[in-house]
Design a protein around this motif. Sequence first.
Motif, PDB file in Angstrom:
ATOM      1  N   ARG A 204       0.802  -1.213   0.000  1.00  0.00           N
ATOM      2  CA  ARG A 204       0.000   0.000   0.000  1.00  0.00           C
ATOM      3  C   ARG A 204       0.841   1.273   0.000  1.00  0.00           C
ATOM      4  NH1 ARG A 204      -5.222  -1.189   3.542  1.00  0.00           N
ATOM      5  NH2 ARG A 204      -3.672  -1.296   5.193  1.00  0.00           N
ATOM      6  N   LYS A 207       0.900   3.816  -2.888  1.00  0.00           N
ATOM      7  CA  LYS A 207      -0.165   4.851  -3.015  1.00  0.00           C
ATOM      8  C   LYS A 207      -1.203   4.592  -4.115  1.00  0.00           C
ATOM      9  CE  LYS A 207       2.593   7.422  -0.321  1.00  0.00           C
ATOM     10  NZ  LYS A 207       2.742   6.908   1.030  1.00  0.00           N
ATOM     11  N   SER A 229       1.172  -7.211  -1.664  1.00  0.00           N
ATOM     12  CA  SER A 229       0.482  -7.553  -0.424  1.00  0.00           C
ATOM     13  C   SER A 229      -1.001  -7.777  -0.749  1.00  0.00           C
ATOM     14  CB  SER A 229       0.651  -6.437   0.608  1.00  0.00           C
ATOM     15  OG  SER A 229       0.000  -5.268   0.149  1.00  0.00           O
ATOM     16  N   LYS A 230      -1.724  -8.298   0.229  1.00  0.00           N
ATOM     17  CA  LYS A 230      -3.141  -8.644  -0.004  1.00  0.00           C
ATOM     18  C   LYS A 230      -4.028  -7.427  -0.258  1.00  0.00           C
ATOM     19  CE  LYS A 230      -6.912 -11.212   2.236  1.00  0.00           C
ATOM     20  NZ  LYS A 230      -7.882 -10.144   2.440  1.00  0.00           N
ATOM     21  N   HIS A 243      -0.783 -11.828  -5.197  1.00  0.00           N
ATOM     22  CA  HIS A 243      -0.891 -11.663  -3.740  1.00  0.00           C
ATOM     23  C   HIS A 243      -0.167 -12.802  -3.016  1.00  0.00           C
ATOM     24  CE1 HIS A 243      -4.294 -12.883  -0.669  1.00  0.00           C
ATOM     25  NE2 HIS A 243      -3.159 -12.730  -0.045  1.00  0.00           N
ATOM     26  N   VAL A 244       0.776 -12.427  -2.149  1.00  0.00           N
ATOM     27  CA  VAL A 244       1.521 -13.431  -1.380  1.00  0.00           C
ATOM     28  C   VAL A 244       1.182 -13.303   0.097  1.00  0.00           C
ATOM     29  CG1 VAL A 244       3.446 -13.719  -2.993  1.00  0.00           C
ATOM     30  CG2 VAL A 244       3.567 -11.912  -1.284  1.00  0.00           C
ATOM     31  N   GLN A 246      -0.338 -15.454   3.858  1.00  0.00           N
ATOM     32  CA  GLN A 246      -1.111 -16.555   4.460  1.00  0.00           C
ATOM     33  C   GLN A 246      -2.282 -16.970   3.580  1.00  0.00           C
ATOM     34  OE1 GLN A 246      -2.340 -15.646   8.495  1.00  0.00           O
ATOM     35  NE2 GLN A 246      -4.110 -16.957   8.299  1.00  0.00           N
ATOM     36  N   THR A 247      -2.967 -15.978   2.998  1.00  0.00           N
ATOM     37  CA  THR A 247      -4.132 -16.279   2.172  1.00  0.00           C
ATOM     38  C   THR A 247      -3.809 -16.203   0.674  1.00  0.00           C
ATOM     39  OG1 THR A 247      -4.730 -13.974   2.508  1.00  0.00           O
ATOM     40  CG2 THR A 247      -5.917 -15.599   3.826  1.00  0.00           C
ATOM     41  N   SER A 262       4.248  -3.254   5.111  1.00  0.00           N
ATOM     42  CA  SER A 262       4.523  -3.100   6.547  1.00  0.00           C
ATOM     43  C   SER A 262       5.154  -4.342   7.166  1.00  0.00           C
ATOM     44  CB  SER A 262       3.232  -2.740   7.291  1.00  0.00           C
ATOM     45  OG  SER A 262       2.246  -3.727   7.041  1.00  0.00           O
ATOM     46  N   GLN A 266       0.621 -11.957   8.627  1.00  0.00           N
ATOM     47  CA  GLN A 266      -0.046 -12.712   7.550  1.00  0.00           C
ATOM     48  C   GLN A 266       0.717 -12.586   6.235  1.00  0.00           C
ATOM     49  OE1 GLN A 266      -1.599 -10.307   9.345  1.00  0.00           O
ATOM     50  NE2 GLN A 266      -3.260 -11.276  10.487  1.00  0.00           N
ATOM     51  N   HIS A 267       1.398 -11.471   6.030  1.00  0.00           N
ATOM     52  CA  HIS A 267       2.223 -11.311   4.823  1.00  0.00           C
ATOM     53  C   HIS A 267       3.492 -12.164   4.966  1.00  0.00           C
ATOM     54  CE1 HIS A 267       3.646  -9.315   1.154  1.00  0.00           C
ATOM     55  NE2 HIS A 267       4.843  -9.398   1.724  1.00  0.00           N
ATOM     56  N   ASN A 281      11.268   0.845   3.221  1.00  0.00           N
ATOM     57  CA  ASN A 281      10.091   1.398   3.895  1.00  0.00           C
ATOM     58  C   ASN A 281      10.479   2.721   4.545  1.00  0.00           C
ATOM     59  OD1 ASN A 281       7.854   1.769   5.854  1.00  0.00           O
ATOM     60  ND2 ASN A 281       7.319  -0.318   5.227  1.00  0.00           N
ATOM     61  N   ASP A 299      12.100   6.870   1.338  1.00  0.00           N
ATOM     62  CA  ASP A 299      10.948   6.971   0.448  1.00  0.00           C
ATOM     63  C   ASP A 299      11.155   6.087  -0.788  1.00  0.00           C
ATOM     64  OD1 ASP A 299       8.880   7.713  -1.145  1.00  0.00           O
ATOM     65  OD2 ASP A 299       9.287   9.878  -1.088  1.00  0.00           O
ATOM     66  N   ALA A 300      10.251   5.157  -0.972  1.00  0.00           N
ATOM     67  CA  ALA A 300      10.361   4.230  -2.106  1.00  0.00           C
ATOM     68  C   ALA A 300      10.405   4.983  -3.434  1.00  0.00           C
ATOM     69  CB  ALA A 300       9.168   3.275  -2.107  1.00  0.00           C
TER      70      ALA A 300
HETATM   71  C1  LIG Z   1      -7.017 -13.468   8.052  1.00  0.00           C
HETATM   72  C2  LIG Z   1      -6.083 -12.513   7.387  1.00  0.00           C
HETATM   73  C3  LIG Z   1      -5.321 -12.956   6.334  1.00  0.00           C
HETATM   74  C4  LIG Z   1      -4.455 -12.069   5.685  1.00  0.00           C
HETATM   75  N1  LIG Z   1      -3.671 -12.541   4.657  1.00  0.00           N
HETATM   76  C5  LIG Z   1      -2.768 -11.715   4.095  1.00  0.00           C
HETATM   77  C6  LIG Z   1      -1.901 -12.174   3.070  1.00  0.00           C
HETATM   78  O1  LIG Z   1      -1.958 -13.332   2.643  1.00  0.00           O
HETATM   79  N2  LIG Z   1      -1.012 -11.320   2.553  1.00  0.00           N
HETATM   80  C7  LIG Z   1      -0.900 -10.005   2.970  1.00  0.00           C
HETATM   81  O2  LIG Z   1      -0.053  -9.267   2.446  1.00  0.00           O
HETATM   82  N3  LIG Z   1      -1.710  -9.562   3.936  1.00  0.00           N
HETATM   83  C8  LIG Z   1      -2.649 -10.352   4.489  1.00  0.00           C
HETATM   84  N4  LIG Z   1      -3.485  -9.859   5.453  1.00  0.00           N
HETATM   85  C9  LIG Z   1      -3.461  -8.413   5.716  1.00  0.00           C
HETATM   86  C10 LIG Z   1      -2.339  -8.002   6.658  1.00  0.00           C
HETATM   87  O3  LIG Z   1      -2.739  -8.138   7.993  1.00  0.00           O
HETATM   88  C11 LIG Z   1      -1.937  -6.548   6.404  1.00  0.00           C
HETATM   89  O4  LIG Z   1      -3.059  -5.726   6.588  1.00  0.00           O
HETATM   90  C12 LIG Z   1      -1.360  -6.298   5.017  1.00  0.00           C
HETATM   91  O5  LIG Z   1      -0.313  -7.187   4.750  1.00  0.00           O
HETATM   92  C13 LIG Z   1      -0.836  -4.877   4.926  1.00  0.00           C
HETATM   93  O6  LIG Z   1      -0.515  -4.587   3.597  1.00  0.00           O
HETATM   94  P1  LIG Z   1       0.572  -3.479   3.267  1.00  0.00           P
HETATM   95  O7  LIG Z   1       1.805  -3.742   4.032  1.00  0.00           O
HETATM   96  O8  LIG Z   1       0.654  -3.366   1.790  1.00  0.00           O
HETATM   97  O9  LIG Z   1      -0.158  -2.128   3.768  1.00  0.00           O
HETATM   98  P2  LIG Z   1       0.081  -1.261   5.054  1.00  0.00           P
HETATM   99  O10 LIG Z   1      -0.045  -2.045   6.296  1.00  0.00           O
HETATM  100  O11 LIG Z   1      -0.803  -0.075   4.890  1.00  0.00           O
HETATM  101  O12 LIG Z   1       1.604  -0.817   4.973  1.00  0.00           O
HETATM  102  C14 LIG Z   1       2.104   0.079   4.002  1.00  0.00           C
HETATM  103  C15 LIG Z   1       3.570   0.297   4.329  1.00  0.00           C
HETATM  104  O13 LIG Z   1       4.119   1.166   3.365  1.00  0.00           O
HETATM  105  C16 LIG Z   1       5.005   2.053   4.012  1.00  0.00           C
HETATM  106  N5  LIG Z   1       5.117   3.256   3.171  1.00  0.00           N
HETATM  107  C17 LIG Z   1       4.191   4.228   2.978  1.00  0.00           C
HETATM  108  N6  LIG Z   1       4.661   5.153   2.121  1.00  0.00           N
HETATM  109  C18 LIG Z   1       5.903   4.769   1.756  1.00  0.00           C
HETATM  110  C19 LIG Z   1       6.894   5.316   0.913  1.00  0.00           C
HETATM  111  N7  LIG Z   1       6.701   6.443   0.225  1.00  0.00           N
HETATM  112  N8  LIG Z   1       8.071   4.647   0.795  1.00  0.00           N
HETATM  113  C20 LIG Z   1       8.298   3.493   1.479  1.00  0.00           C
HETATM  114  N9  LIG Z   1       7.385   2.940   2.295  1.00  0.00           N
HETATM  115  C21 LIG Z   1       6.197   3.557   2.430  1.00  0.00           C
HETATM  116  C22 LIG Z   1       4.376   2.325   5.363  1.00  0.00           C
HETATM  117  O14 LIG Z   1       5.348   2.756   6.300  1.00  0.00           O
HETATM  118  C23 LIG Z   1       3.808   0.954   5.707  1.00  0.00           C
HETATM  119  O15 LIG Z   1       4.732   0.179   6.452  1.00  0.00           O
HETATM  120  C24 LIG Z   1      -4.364 -10.715   6.114  1.00  0.00           C
HETATM  121  C25 LIG Z   1      -5.147 -10.297   7.195  1.00  0.00           C
HETATM  122  C26 LIG Z   1      -6.003 -11.165   7.809  1.00  0.00           C
HETATM  123  C27 LIG Z   1      -6.809 -10.676   8.975  1.00  0.00           C
END
Ligand SMILES: Cc1cc2nc3c(=O)[nH]c(=O)nc-3n(C[C@H](O)[C@H](O)[C@H](O)COP(=O)(O)OP(=O)(O)OC[C@H]3O[C@@H](n4cnc5c(N)ncnc54)[C@H](O)[C@@H]3O)c2cc1C
Length: 316
Positions: A204, A207, A229-230, A243-244, A246-247, A262, A266-267, A281, A299-300
Amino acid sequence: MAIFVYAESHDGKYKKAGLEAVSYAKSTADVAGDTVTAIVFGNTPADELYQYGASKVIKVENAALAKFDANAYAKALTELVQGDIVVLPSTNEGSSIAPVLAYKTGASLITNVEKAPTAVAPFTVARKAFSGKGIETVAASGKVVVTVLQNAFGTKENAVSGSEETSSVSVSDADVKVKVISTELASTDKIDLKEADIVVSAGRGMKGPENWGMIEDLAKVLGAATASSKPVADIGWRPHAEHVGQTGKAIAPNLYIAVGISGAIQHLAGVNGSKTIVVINNDAEAPFFKAADYGIVGDAFEIVPKLTEELKKYKG
Ligand SMILES: Cc1cc2nc3c(=O)[nH]c(=O)nc-3n(C[C@H](O)[C@H](O)[C@H](O)COP(=O)(O)OP(=O)(O)OC[C@H]3O[C@@H](n4cnc5c(N)ncnc54)[C@H](O)[C@@H]3O)c2cc1C
């Protein structure tokens, strides 16, 4: 009794996961003080399998096996296997055949192993549990069907002298339960995520989908597959096939680069088998850094294009 392995191949070429399964079978055979018999559907050359430790290769050509069908493939394997241990890769094919084969042969099923067994009677092996948060040791007596997690055990060359034979099976079209009505091939030059040595993954923090060009550029220069990520797949920024976790898909490449992810548990469950993890990150407190071998806090949007440029220069 030999250890049997299904050496998955397509278009005359073994899948990397098929060779990993043969390597795993060889390690199992070493524990058992025995040899490996590989089963191949089609006419893929046997030589490569000798390199990975198969002493005997059984080739089967049968029109009903021309297209994959879990029931037909499991039936053919049931006829050919003459031992208590059968190893398959944890590919879509292997994972579909394994439970049918276990049911047909009255065997126990142990999935996604990463390490060689410590004993074969009963078959005793450690495997990940609770989405990678723990390790469980399981023991199965009698017959056992084992699937090997892709990219985790690795391909291990272990050349032996081998022999080849062809065999027939009584499988016919009546055994093919899922008939393919039509196939439309979406032309893609993308690298298969589960087979990839290098994966560039983003979350995420990117953006929006319009910013994925830099992730694809980095992947291209590295010869890597892309993942996500999911939530990114859920919102529709990326296809669910990427998507990589747990799920999603479980992968274990040699190098996993996570950008703007992040590092939720689960990731990590789907990627923590990667040999080297690099995290980019802008939050120094992001949990992913705890699992990283190398971390870049920043910043990515600045780092990724620079990294790609430097890699291009290095390669050029
Ligand atoms: C039952 C269950 C199963 C799940 N299965 C999965 C699964 O299989 N896979 C999965 O991925 N998730 C899964 N999830 C979701 C998981 O819990 C997280 O919510 C998800 O992995 C978060 O995705 P993210 O890291 O992309 O987003 P976020 O948690 O929003 O993290 C975004 C990251 O980007 C960073 N960032 C922001 N801007 C910048 C920038 N400009 N430069 C560098 N870094 C930046 C932030 O600091 C933050 O760390 C599951 C959840 C549940 C409840």
